[in-house]
Motif scaffolding. Sequence first.
Motif, short mmCIF file in Angstrom:
data_model
loop_
_atom_site.label_atom_id
_atom_site.label_comp_id
_atom_site.label_asym_id
_atom_site.label_seq_id
_atom_site.Cartn_x
_atom_site.Cartn_y
_atom_site.Cartn_z
N VAL A 14 -17.40 41.11 72.82
CA VAL A 14 -16.55 41.66 73.74
C VAL A 14 -17.68 42.30 74.76
CG1 VAL A 14 -14.89 43.41 74.48
CG2 VAL A 14 -14.58 41.76 72.40
N VAL A 15 -17.37 42.13 76.20
CA VAL A 15 -18.26 42.98 77.07
C VAL A 15 -17.35 43.85 77.97
CG1 VAL A 15 -19.86 43.03 78.92
CG2 VAL A 15 -19.95 41.26 77.04
N VAL A 16 -17.62 45.06 78.10
CA VAL A 16 -16.57 45.88 79.06
C VAL A 16 -17.64 46.74 80.18
CG1 VAL A 16 -14.89 47.74 79.01
CG2 VAL A 16 -15.11 46.70 77.03
N SER A 17 -17.15 46.10 81.38
CA SER A 17 -17.94 46.76 82.43
C SER A 17 -17.01 47.38 83.64
CB SER A 17 -18.53 45.34 83.30
OG SER A 17 -19.15 44.56 82.35
N LEU A 18 -17.68 48.72 84.04
CA LEU A 18 -16.76 49.16 84.72
C LEU A 18 -17.21 48.98 86.17
CD1 LEU A 18 -15.17 52.04 85.06
CD2 LEU A 18 -17.16 53.36 85.47
N ILE A 19 -16.16 48.84 87.21
CA ILE A 19 -16.17 48.43 88.61
C ILE A 19 -16.64 49.45 89.24
CG2 ILE A 19 -15.05 47.27 90.37
CD1 ILE A 19 -12.89 46.15 88.48
N PRO A 20 -17.78 49.30 90.01
CA PRO A 20 -18.30 50.30 90.77
C PRO A 20 -17.44 50.94 91.99
CG PRO A 20 -19.80 48.42 90.81
CD PRO A 20 -18.45 48.01 90.04
N ASP A 21 -17.67 52.14 91.90
CA ASP A 21 -16.62 53.11 92.73
C ASP A 21 -15.28 52.95 92.39
OD1 ASP A 21 -19.11 53.75 94.23
OD2 ASP A 21 -18.90 51.70 95.33
N THR A 22 -15.23 52.70 91.33
CA THR A 22 -13.55 52.70 90.77
C THR A 22 -13.47 53.04 89.39
OG1 THR A 22 -13.22 50.54 89.70
CG2 THR A 22 -13.06 50.56 92.40
N MET A 23 -12.06 53.40 89.11
CA MET A 23 -11.89 53.82 87.74
C MET A 23 -11.39 52.65 86.96
SD MET A 23 -12.52 56.94 87.64
CE MET A 23 -11.88 57.41 86.06
N GLN A 24 -11.57 51.50 87.57
CA GLN A 24 -11.17 50.25 86.67
C GLN A 24 -12.17 49.47 85.99
OE1 GLN A 24 -9.37 48.23 90.01
NE2 GLN A 24 -7.22 48.63 89.27
N SER A 25 -11.87 48.78 85.20
CA SER A 25 -13.00 47.98 84.25
C SER A 25 -12.67 46.61 84.12
CB SER A 25 -13.23 48.65 82.86
OG SER A 25 -12.17 48.80 82.21
N VAL A 26 -13.37 45.78 83.60
CA VAL A 26 -13.46 44.47 83.44
C VAL A 26 -13.85 44.22 81.90
CG1 VAL A 26 -14.16 42.24 83.99
CG2 VAL A 26 -13.70 43.92 85.77
N VAL A 27 -13.08 43.54 81.17
CA VAL A 27 -13.12 43.18 79.78
C VAL A 27 -13.41 41.69 79.77
CG1 VAL A 27 -12.50 43.21 77.65
CG2 VAL A 27 -12.14 45.02 79.06
N SER A 28 -14.75 41.32 79.22
CA SER A 28 -14.70 39.93 78.89
C SER A 28 -14.94 39.37 77.51
CB SER A 28 -16.15 39.43 79.66
OG SER A 28 -16.16 39.85 81.13
N PHE A 29 -14.41 38.43 77.15
CA PHE A 29 -14.41 37.90 75.86
C PHE A 29 -15.03 36.83 75.72
CE2 PHE A 29 -10.53 40.54 76.22
CZ PHE A 29 -10.50 41.23 75.19
N ILE A 30 -15.99 36.62 74.95
CA ILE A 30 -16.88 35.35 74.66
C ILE A 30 -16.81 35.02 73.13
CG2 ILE A 30 -19.21 34.31 74.89
CD1 ILE A 30 -19.84 36.68 76.92
N ASP A 31 -16.31 33.58 73.08
CA ASP A 31 -16.03 32.95 71.92
C ASP A 31 -17.45 32.68 71.04
OD1 ASP A 31 -15.33 31.73 69.45
OD2 ASP A 31 -13.76 30.28 70.54
#
Length: 199
Positions: A14-31
Amino acid sequence: VFVSKNGIIKDIFVVVSLIPDTMQSVVSFIDISESKRKQRIIETRFRYEQMLSDISSKAVSIISKEDFFDFCTAQLSNTLNVMYAAVFEKTEGNFLLRSVHSLKDTDSVSKSDIGIDKAILSWEIDNFDTSGVALFHKNAKNQGETEKKYADEYGVKTAVALLLQANRLHFGYLSFAETRFYREWKEDELNLIKTAAYI
């Protein structure tokens, strides 16, 4: 670890990244299940090869046959994670127990533990196939009532035995008994036991 909707257990990175200049994040799941499976295979093969190397080294520097048998049963039992490993030697037409190792948390194996291997002794001798292997499964349809009775008495669920031979003469056999669960003996495990038997 992740369980899919089909009930399949998968290894997930699992990779969690914060979107620049926002309070949102992107979560990536890699099998990564397949790479983990291959890694486990490599680790298992390494353990097997290390064990065979240790047994070969011990064979070269052998002090006594009994010490060598004790070393081999301990190595095989621990590496294969099987409850009991034993060596029987053929002497004057009879098979005699020479060494037994248990994964139990004890310093020594009791006589009742040794009985586990003696209990299936007659079955093993009568059921070696052409390759010198005998497989026992408590619930198999081809097991007789005597073998099932012994299995109930000593708690044996599965067992495997392999003839030891030199110059086409049988001088004993290796025996493995599992009491904790029903074990399906894999081809690589049987190959490992066969290789150890030839050392």
